[in-house]
Design a protein around this motif. Structure first.
Motif, mmCIF file in Angstrom:
data_model
loop_
_atom_site.group_PDB
_atom_site.id
_atom_site.type_symbol
_atom_site.label_atom_id
_atom_site.label_comp_id
_atom_site.label_asym_id
_atom_site.label_seq_id
_atom_site.Cartn_x
_atom_site.Cartn_y
_atom_site.Cartn_z
ATOM 1 N N ARG A 36 1.844 20.787 13.825
ATOM 2 C CA ARG A 36 1.224 20.837 12.668
ATOM 3 C C ARG A 36 -0.192 20.499 12.442
ATOM 4 O O ARG A 36 -0.922 20.570 11.627
ATOM 5 C CB ARG A 36 2.109 19.796 12.016
ATOM 6 N N SER A 65 6.263 19.156 17.111
ATOM 7 C CA SER A 65 6.131 19.462 15.599
ATOM 8 C C SER A 65 4.853 18.759 15.405
ATOM 9 O O SER A 65 3.965 19.246 14.432
ATOM 10 C CB SER A 65 7.319 18.991 14.877
ATOM 11 N N PRO A 124 -2.052 23.623 9.791
ATOM 12 C CA PRO A 124 -1.800 22.556 8.724
ATOM 13 C C PRO A 124 -1.411 23.294 7.423
ATOM 14 O O PRO A 124 -2.147 23.139 6.688
ATOM 15 C CB PRO A 124 -2.927 22.071 8.583
ATOM 16 N N TYR A 125 -0.175 23.898 7.654
ATOM 17 C CA TYR A 125 0.339 24.564 6.350
ATOM 18 C C TYR A 125 0.392 23.512 5.426
ATOM 19 O O TYR A 125 0.025 24.110 3.845
ATOM 20 C CB TYR A 125 1.469 25.304 6.624
ATOM 21 N N ASN A 131 6.892 25.824 8.827
ATOM 22 C CA ASN A 131 7.205 24.537 8.685
ATOM 23 C C ASN A 131 6.933 23.501 9.840
ATOM 24 O O ASN A 131 6.877 22.266 9.879
ATOM 25 C CB ASN A 131 8.691 23.884 8.160
ATOM 26 N N GLY A 132 6.535 24.110 10.913
ATOM 27 C CA GLY A 132 6.462 23.354 12.172
ATOM 28 C C GLY A 132 7.505 22.684 12.694
ATOM 29 O O GLY A 132 7.382 21.506 13.212
#
Length: 295
Positions: free
Chosen positions: A272, A268, A276-277, A209-210
């Motif tokens: 991200r 974060s 880039p989940y 989730n970063g």
């Protein structure tokens, strides 16, 4: 621009003396505030022993309303010190209806919000289903003056769905008040595997989730009041991890500690962008996640 936030957690041992337990929490909060912490996290059910080792109806006397005496005391402390506090309480919602609830006290002493534990375990020594109704507030972050907090509780930490939903709703930090420990009958190797799995799963939530993760566990031995088992050795090991799962601070397994670390929440954003989940999730093919199991 950097967004710096100094966070702390209070890892403590508990006894039957409720006043002494609360005083330990208050002392830890004051120490953290003296070290300029802005956000301070307490462990799961920090006011009492971990009473779920047995099923005993008299234990419901420990439950309290929210707002109530604990939120009044901790709210005043938050106001006096100018900090945000995450506390974990045994909530009495109504006679016969109780929750395992985390409450967030704002810098002005008000209640910013609360989270009711969603995943309720029922295992030897952890008979929580006897005491707690599953939460009904969902996975909703709590907005505070220092950021949006994704507060969950203990058994929730083993489920990636909760962490993901908090992240999807804009949580800036994942926070887990916890009470977990060893059964003395397990081998040393098994104890190490359990502890490492507990750390790994939470670090994985940070990675996927970063987001930073704050995990506050209790420490010390608590006997089984029924005498049916040898009790629980709570393993401490509270920690704070960064958005790539990196350990920023780590408590010992056998001592009370106050951990503090400064988080750069801008990391974060940076992480991200590299990983880039959320962008690459295939939600069009995740519908089976709504099933308990795919037969």
């Amino acid at each position: 621009m950097n967004k710096l936030l100094k966070v702390a957690l209070v890892q403590q041992s508990n006894s039957r003396d409720l006043a002494n337990n609360l005083e330990k929490s208050i002392k830890g909060i004051k120490q953290a505030a003296a070290e300029n912490a802005q956000l301070i996290v307490l462990q799961e059910l920090h006011r009492s022993l971990y009473f779920c080792q047995t099923e005993d109806v008299s234990v419901f006397d420990l439950a309290e309303s929210i707002p109530g005496s604990s939120t009044e005391i901790l709210g005043q402390l938050a106001k006096d010190l100018g900090v945000v506090i995450v506390a974990s309480l045994f909530e009495k919602r109504a006679t016969g209806l109780y929750h395992n609830t985390a409450v967030v006290l704002e810098k002005d002493g008000t209640i910013a919000g609360k989270y009711r534990k969603m995943h309720i375990p029922d295992d030897p020594g952890f008979y929580e289903k006897f005491y707690f109704t599953p939460g009904d507030l969902g996975f909703e972050p709590i907005d505070t003056s220092i950021g949006r907090l994704g507060v969950l509780i203990c058994w929730d930490q083993w489920f990636p769905e909760g962490a993901r939903l908090m992240a999807m709703k804009g949580a800036e930090i994942l926070i887990y008040p916890t009470a977990i420990g060893w059964n003395s009958q397990d081998t040393k190797d098994e104890q190490i595997r359990q502890r490492d799995a507990w750390i790994i799963i939470q670090r994985s939530h940070a990675v996927s989730n970063g987001l930073p993760v704050v995990s506050c566990n209790r420490v010390g031995y608590e006997s089984d009041p029924s005498g049916h088992s040898e009790g629980i050795f709570f393993w401490g090991n509270s920690f704070i991890a960064g958005p790539q799962g990196e350990i920023l601070a780590h408590a010992r397994e056998d001592q009370e500690e106050v951990l503090t670390v400064t988080l750069d929440l801008q990391r974060s954003e940076n992480v991200r962008r590299i990983w880039p989940y959320l962008r690459d999730r295939r939600i069009d093919h995740y519908h089976d996640l709504l099933k308990i199991y795919r037969d």
